[in-house]
Write a protein that holds these residues in place. Structure first.
Motif, short mmCIF file in Angstrom:
data_model
loop_
_atom_site.label_atom_id
_atom_site.label_comp_id
_atom_site.label_asym_id
_atom_site.label_seq_id
_atom_site.Cartn_x
_atom_site.Cartn_y
_atom_site.Cartn_z
N UNK A 519 0.87 -1.17 0.00
CA UNK A 519 0.00 0.00 0.00
C UNK A 519 0.91 1.22 0.00
N UNK A 520 0.87 2.00 -1.08
CA UNK A 520 1.71 3.19 -1.22
C UNK A 520 0.81 4.42 -1.06
N UNK A 521 1.20 5.32 -0.17
CA UNK A 521 0.40 6.49 0.15
C UNK A 521 1.24 7.74 -0.02
N UNK A 522 0.71 8.70 -0.76
CA UNK A 522 1.35 10.02 -0.84
C UNK A 522 0.53 11.00 -0.01
N UNK A 523 1.21 11.67 0.92
CA UNK A 523 0.52 12.69 1.73
C UNK A 523 0.76 14.07 1.13
N UNK A 524 -0.31 14.85 1.00
CA UNK A 524 -0.18 16.21 0.48
C UNK A 524 0.57 17.09 1.47
N UNK A 565 0.96 19.97 -4.82
CA UNK A 565 -0.04 18.94 -4.51
C UNK A 565 -0.87 18.61 -5.73
N UNK A 566 -1.30 19.65 -6.45
CA UNK A 566 -2.13 19.43 -7.64
C UNK A 566 -1.41 18.56 -8.65
N UNK A 567 -0.14 18.88 -8.88
CA UNK A 567 0.62 18.07 -9.84
C UNK A 567 0.69 16.62 -9.39
N UNK A 568 0.97 16.41 -8.11
CA UNK A 568 1.07 15.04 -7.60
C UNK A 568 -0.25 14.30 -7.77
N UNK A 588 -2.31 5.57 -3.26
CA UNK A 588 -3.40 6.18 -2.51
C UNK A 588 -3.00 7.60 -2.10
N UNK A 589 -4.00 8.42 -1.80
CA UNK A 589 -3.77 9.80 -1.43
C UNK A 589 -4.23 10.03 0.00
N UNK A 590 -3.34 10.58 0.81
CA UNK A 590 -3.70 11.02 2.16
C UNK A 590 -3.67 12.55 2.12
N UNK A 591 -4.85 13.15 2.25
CA UNK A 591 -4.96 14.59 2.03
C UNK A 591 -5.51 15.31 3.25
N UNK A 592 -4.63 15.68 4.19
CA UNK A 592 -5.09 16.44 5.35
C UNK A 592 -5.04 17.95 5.13
N UNK A 593 -4.95 18.39 3.87
CA UNK A 593 -4.72 19.80 3.56
C UNK A 593 -5.81 20.69 4.14
N UNK A 594 -7.08 20.40 3.84
CA UNK A 594 -8.15 21.28 4.29
C UNK A 594 -8.25 21.31 5.81
N UNK A 595 -8.19 20.14 6.44
CA UNK A 595 -8.35 20.12 7.88
C UNK A 595 -7.18 20.81 8.60
N UNK A 632 -3.74 13.58 11.16
CA UNK A 632 -3.26 12.97 9.92
C UNK A 632 -3.28 11.45 10.07
N UNK A 633 -2.89 10.97 11.23
CA UNK A 633 -2.86 9.53 11.47
C UNK A 633 -4.25 8.95 11.69
#
Length: 657
Positions: A519-524, A565-568, A588-595, A632-633
């Motif tokens: 499971x590969x996750x990219x975090x913004x 982030x958009x590019x990623x 997969x995308x982990x996106x805590x940007x808004x929060x 985030x976690x």
């Protein structure tokens, strides 16, 4: 083409809505802009489809029928359904003209793109395997087409039956990515005039998209020109169509990111569901009515919500053992009182305000162990800079494993812990939790040491190697990575680096097929907050944060992070589509940007830090622990649960949104 092939005397003027002598055409119709003569060379006429007598009979019968001017009579003389089975029965006439329609519409779209003042480079004009096409100021356009499901109406009529069926809002969120810069709601004039609720739905979507895509330009318009409507739909990066005939022809001219909702059972509703497989492969016809799956929450969670103070929850947000060093300074120096039993930044919970069935739940060791076991993962590997280190230490602290994690700059920051899940799981189970510092997600071929950086434009960053150990691990790995903060305004460097990372993941899996189960996750990346020492509470919404956005070298180029982030996200979506030509797993995308942008409190230089924790210069990007980073976690563990359900259900791939 049929007339020429069969020797018939057929006169055709394609720039006229109906036959008339000396027709000058209507420039607002798509017919006017088609090539003249129409291109039919790509797919020759099939003489076994119709002979001359059959074509004469077909035309005669159509002209004598009730809908002689409509195309359905010629294309589907016996309908597109098999009445005995309620299944598809496309005649050869329509299969004959399909490639002609597609090729001519694409020719018009190519010419149109060269005339508009936009940086939009749509997927259908690009090679999906080449990622370097993106520029920093590129637009990413999404179009929602609202039209009638059975449209025999004309805007000049006073009354007409026009059946309009909207989609639930989560469907649009699934198909329109967070990286979209423009979202256009295109309404057909007949839907606006006769469709019950059509205009109201467009207005509701306009306001909803304003919250879901706060950085995007949102528009809605009734488009009376079919040429304008078709060009917008064909050249958009993403097209979403509720049941309606208005987007059927544009859909077949596209190559990807096309979602057409039509009834397929118990009987098909339009001819698009009957297309040959090579056409259906270019678009998605999801089940209708749309069915929400719990695993879809990972595309919706933490996108629209707010922070709420909750002292009852606060005890579960504290660590058993404070973190050492500067990350734990505020917590160690905090003196609890009856009025303030916990540090203020540790007393908030995240509430979903739209998708309440997809909450961000406070994670526990037992829950993480359960999801790791479901996915048969035995290692968590964090790779990234100080923000990723903060997340890794926060997770170690949640698991009671933050002893001997050093933040001393004279010590190598990497660490590894063994987490015993017994007796929380049915059988004895443990996993490894590791962190490797790599500020730019690159490997220059050397190994740094404290005080001896080895990467970056001015060689001031630390990039410890990680990929060899990742590839050598024999079990399944949860790989969590991030990059962005240390690229400043080097856009070209970031692009090349992210491409290299995706390629590295593919190379590892190509050499070891078992790595495709990782499971590969990219975090913004989340920017800091200007004057964080003055903030005590949280922001209520994005527009409270927006005026405080800063950029430039003094602010560590925080303003560059959203486009990074958009590019990623764009590359992750394109990568996840390449199922037949890649070896590696989906990302997969982990996106805590808004929060996180709504949390100006709790930074290392925040108001809660106290005099003993003052930093010079002020640190308004990294957070004290515990604090906002813990969420985030919490978000990560919820994502893992969704990924496990997704894999167990063998659901079709959904690009990350």
């Amino acid at each position: 083409a049929a007339g020429n092939a069969l020797g018939l005397n057929v006169d055709y003027t394609h720039r006229c809505a109906k036959w008339e002598r000396y027709c000058s055409g209507n420039t607002t119709t798509i017919q006017f802009h088609l090539p003249d003569p129409l291109s039919t060379s790509a797919y020759a006429f099939q003489p076994n489809c119709l002979d001359a007598p059959a074509l004469r009979t077909l035309c005669t019968d159509c002209l004598a029928g009730p809908n002689g001017n409509g195309p359905d009579c010629v294309l589907f003389p016996r309908g597109y359904l098999d009445s005995a089975t309620n299944g598809c029965n496309l005649g050869c006439q329509f299969k004959q003209v399909l490639p002609w329609i597609r090729n001519n519409l694409r020719a018009v779209a190519t010419e149109w793109l060269s005339t508009v003042e936009t940086r939009a480079l749509t997927f259908w004009l690009r090679n999906a395997a080449e990622f370097s096409h993106r520029e920093k100021d590129d637009m990413e356009v999404a179009v929602v087409s609202l039209s009638c499901a059975d449209d025999d109406c004309d805007a000049t009529m006073s009354t007409c039956v026009c059946r309009f069926t909207p989609l639930p809002n989560w469907v649009y969120a699934l198909h329109i990515p967070r990286s979209a810069t423009n979202v256009a709601i295109v309404v057909s004039p007949t839907c606006a005039k006769f469709g019950d609720g059509c205009t109201l739905h467009a207005q509701e979507l306009y306001h909803f998209f304003g919250s879901l895509y706060p950085r995007a330009d949102i528009t809605w318009n009734v488009i009376t020109s079919t040429s304008s409507a078709y060009m917008r739909m064909i050249t958009a990066d993403h097209l979403v169509c509720p049941p309606g005939v208005g987007c059927l022809l544009p859909a077949i001219a596209r190559d990807a990111y096309t979602y057409v909702y039509e009834t397929v059972a118990p009987t098909v509703s339009t001819w698009i569901t009957c297309l040959p497989s090579d056409y259906l492969a270019r678009l998605v016809v999801p089940s209708y009515p749309a069915e929400f799956l719990s695993e879809d929450c990972r595309h919706l969670r933490a996108r629209i919500g707010a922070w709420t103070a909750d002292l009852d929850l606060a005890p579960s947000l504290q660590y058993q053992t404070p973190v050492d060093g500067y990350l734990g300074c505020a917590d160690r120096n905090f003196a609890a009182t009856a009025e303030e039993p916990y540090r203020s930044p540790t007393t908030y919970r995240w509430d979903e305000t739209v998708w309440t069935t997809c909450p961000v739940v406070v994670a526990t060791k037992d829950e993480l162990c359960t999801q790791m076991n479901r996915l048969r993962l035995d290692k968590i590997l964090f790779v990234g800079d100080h923000t990723t280190m903060s997340q890794a230490i926060a997770l170690a602290s949640l698991l009671g494993q933050n002893e001997d994690v050093s933040l001393d700059p004279n010590v190598v920051p990497n660490f590894s812990k063994n987490v015993d899940c017994s007796p929380g799981t049915p059988s004895a189970f443990s996993f490894q939790l590791s962190y490797v510092r790599n500020d730019r997600l690159e490997e220059p071929g050397t190994t740094p040491s404290p005080g001896n950086p080895n990467c970056g434009i001015s060689n001031e960053q630390y990039c410890y190697p990680w990929s060899v150990d990742y590839a050598a691990h024999s079990g399944r790995t949860l790989l969590i990575v991030n990059t962005g903060y240390h690229w400043a305004d080097d856009w070209e460097g970031y692009i090349a680096n992210f491409q290299n990372f995706v390629g590295k993941i593919d190379d590892v899996a190509a050499n070891d097929v078992a790595k495709a189960e990782d499971v590969v996750v990219f975090r913004t990346s989340v920017p800091g907050h200007k004057e964080c020492d003055l903030h005590v509470g949280v922001f209520e919404h994005y527009h409270e944060y927006c005026p405080r956005i800063v950029n430039g070298a003094f602010w560590h180029w925080w303003g560059e992070l959203p486009p990074y982030n958009d590019y990623a996200i764009r590359i992750i979506n394109e990568w996840n589509l390449l199922n037949t030509v890649k070896s590696g797993p989906n990302i997969e995308l982990l996106d805590p940007w808004m929060m996180t942008i709504l949390r100006p409190d709790g930074h290392l230089s925040g108001a809660d830090a106290g005099e003993n924790c003052r930093m010079d210069p002020k640190e308004c990007m990294l957070y004290s622990l515990p604090g906002p980073v813990d969420w985030w976690n919490h978000l990560l563990v919820g994502q893992l649960k969704d990924v496990a359900s997704h894999r167990e259900n063998r659901s079709p791939m959904v690009a990350w949104r």
